[in-house]
Design a protein around this motif. Sequence first.
Motif, PDB file in Angstrom:
ATOM      1  N   VAL A   1       2.424   8.542 -12.286  1.00  0.00           N
ATOM      2  CA  VAL A   1       2.121   7.437 -12.761  1.00  0.00           C
ATOM      3  C   VAL A   1       0.696   7.055 -12.564  1.00  0.00           C
ATOM      4  O   VAL A   1       0.017   6.314 -13.613  1.00  0.00           O
ATOM      5  CB  VAL A   1       3.064   6.420 -11.886  1.00  0.00           C
ATOM      6  N   ASP A   2      -0.055   7.909 -11.810  1.00  0.00           N
ATOM      7  CA  ASP A   2      -1.784   7.537 -11.843  1.00  0.00           C
ATOM      8  C   ASP A   2      -2.544   7.962 -13.019  1.00  0.00           C
ATOM      9  O   ASP A   2      -3.631   7.563 -13.150  1.00  0.00           O
ATOM     10  CB  ASP A   2      -2.016   7.426 -10.418  1.00  0.00           C
TER      11      ASP A   2
ATOM     12  N   GLY B   1       0.807  -1.209   0.134  1.00  0.00           N
ATOM     13  CA  GLY B   1       0.033  -0.076  -0.005  1.00  0.00           C
ATOM     14  C   GLY B   1       0.832   1.489  -0.007  1.00  0.00           C
ATOM     15  O   GLY B   1       0.214   2.426   0.081  1.00  0.00           O
ATOM     16  N   ARG B   2       2.283   1.153  -0.321  1.00  0.00           N
ATOM     17  CA  ARG B   2       3.077   2.377  -0.241  1.00  0.00           C
ATOM     18  C   ARG B   2       2.655   3.207  -1.368  1.00  0.00           C
ATOM     19  O   ARG B   2       2.314   2.732  -2.623  1.00  0.00           O
ATOM     20  CB  ARG B   2       4.284   1.988  -0.303  1.00  0.00           C
ATOM     21  N   SER B   3       2.845   4.497  -1.351  1.00  0.00           N
ATOM     22  CA  SER B   3       2.577   5.467  -2.342  1.00  0.00           C
ATOM     23  C   SER B   3       3.655   5.449  -3.543  1.00  0.00           C
ATOM     24  O   SER B   3       4.780   4.955  -3.074  1.00  0.00           O
ATOM     25  CB  SER B   3       2.416   6.743  -1.920  1.00  0.00           C
ATOM     26  N   PRO B   4       3.213   5.933  -4.521  1.00  0.00           N
ATOM     27  CA  PRO B   4       4.375   6.047  -5.713  1.00  0.00           C
ATOM     28  C   PRO B   4       5.874   6.640  -5.306  1.00  0.00           C
ATOM     29  O   PRO B   4       6.904   6.133  -5.393  1.00  0.00           O
ATOM     30  CB  PRO B   4       3.888   6.683  -6.823  1.00  0.00           C
TER      31      PRO B   4
ATOM     32  N   LEU C   1       8.399   7.845 -10.526  1.00  0.00           N
ATOM     33  CA  LEU C   1       7.605   7.451  -9.479  1.00  0.00           C
ATOM     34  C   LEU C   1       7.282   8.690  -8.462  1.00  0.00           C
ATOM     35  O   LEU C   1       6.421   8.915  -7.587  1.00  0.00           O
ATOM     36  CB  LEU C   1       8.053   6.286  -8.651  1.00  0.00           C
ATOM     37  N   ARG C   2       8.178   9.335  -8.494  1.00  0.00           N
ATOM     38  CA  ARG C   2       8.310  10.703  -7.603  1.00  0.00           C
ATOM     39  C   ARG C   2       7.353  11.723  -8.174  1.00  0.00           C
ATOM     40  O   ARG C   2       7.261  12.729  -7.230  1.00  0.00           O
ATOM     41  CB  ARG C   2       9.845  11.187  -7.149  1.00  0.00           C
TER      42      ARG C   2
END
Length: 481
Positions: free
Chosen positions: A251-252, A209-212, A239-240
Amino acid sequence: GTANIGVVGLAVMGSNLARNLASREGNTVAVFNRSPERTQTLVTEHPEAGFVASEGYDEFVASLAKPRTAIIMVQAGTGTDAVISDLVQRFEPGDIIVDGGNANFHDTIRREADIKPTGIHFVGMGVSGGEEGALNGPSLMPGGAAESYETLGPILQTIAAVAPDGEPCVTHVGTDGAGHFVKMVHNGIEYADMQLIAEAYDLIRQGTGRSPAEIADVFAEWNTGELESYLIEITAEVLRQTDAATGRPLVDVILDEAGAKGTGAWTVQNALDLGVPTSGIAEAVFARSLSSKRGQREAAADLPGPSGEWKVDDADAFIEDVRRALYASKIIAYSQGFDEIVAGAEQFGWDIHKGDIAKIWRAGCIIRARFLNRIADAYAEDPSLVALVVAPYFRDAVAGAQESWRRIAAIAAQAGIPTPAFASSLAYYDGLRAERLPAALIQGQRDYFGAHTYQRVDQPGVFHTLWSGDRSEIETTPSSH
Ligand code: 6PG
């Protein structure tokens, strides 16, 4: 003419390569583009480069010192043939035409054979490193006649990326299409690397469940160890990144349909032709295809998956398992890629030095990685190494990773997370090390329905069982004893 090198085709890659050439001591660079505006822009924006600009082929060719050397940097395809023909009409024996596009090596073999009778050298050259590499130091994979490298090599050495030990990332790969062939396999490995990284990200995201942004930190951390590579580094950057319009992780908001320009597919097509199991690369290519099948994905979206939520208990331990699975799978992808290079060299008659290929991939190219030093070492220790994965260093690396690798493959299957590259790499590894394979049964089936015959483990010869008769065995080709 005064220019020792020329560049035809001044889109970003061509312009950057021309600027790279011009920035090195001793080079005077002639430039030409079909539409003159591009030439004008380049020359105006970079007066320091001292370009010799031309508006037509006659002028361009006249601006080159003999033996003339021109690098074509146009979109691979039919356009390349047109440019080659314009140059061939004006060049003389001993002159060199270099195609630096992502050409299919079969085309390069054909072009080289067509041009050879004129006495002009045709060199297909793989160029890797994208726009940045072209400008500051790409990895270069020239093929063509060895003789051409006497003129070309010293020029290419001035612009190539420099490996940590100071060696330029360029070598004469082999004759005719060898350079483009090796570049093709480079791209296939690039596809596998990217897919493996994507699977690792997906597992961590869904499992912890970690964020990008948090996963970016994981990749940045990995980039300090044995996984250190350009692709891991840029993964952290991607990702950052936050989307300015929505404030969400970039990325989302990127559509999850991966594009491809074909070199990965070529790698797999040729692997099939050569009978080399490059399963990791194949899965990476297919994963991109699957991602782009929007209609099928929508239609299948309500197919059942595993029931219940999936969360890992120990996130740090899980992430370490993923890291090891990634490293082991990466070793397999490279092992398979080098197998294809060996098979291609055999098939097409190229004297390719595997260690040299590993060395010129250490810097400049997209798959550059610390790991390539290990591959170079492995081939230096044993030039006839039968497979990369059995070299001592890689054997140990995989042995250390395999428990993690198995856990990850199992967890992914149970959680319903697609990990085609992880899973197929593990299956390949287990297939390779298996003492007995069920291929024996396949031989039995083939013999049953088609009298395709089989060999025995206990004696030489070729055999067939009379399946529709009394099921006794006959020897079809009597053995010599
Ligand atoms: C390189 C790259 C490059 C390739 C792109 C696009 O070595 O610099 O391999 O040559 O064209 O990565 O590839 P896809 O569009 O097929 O992903």
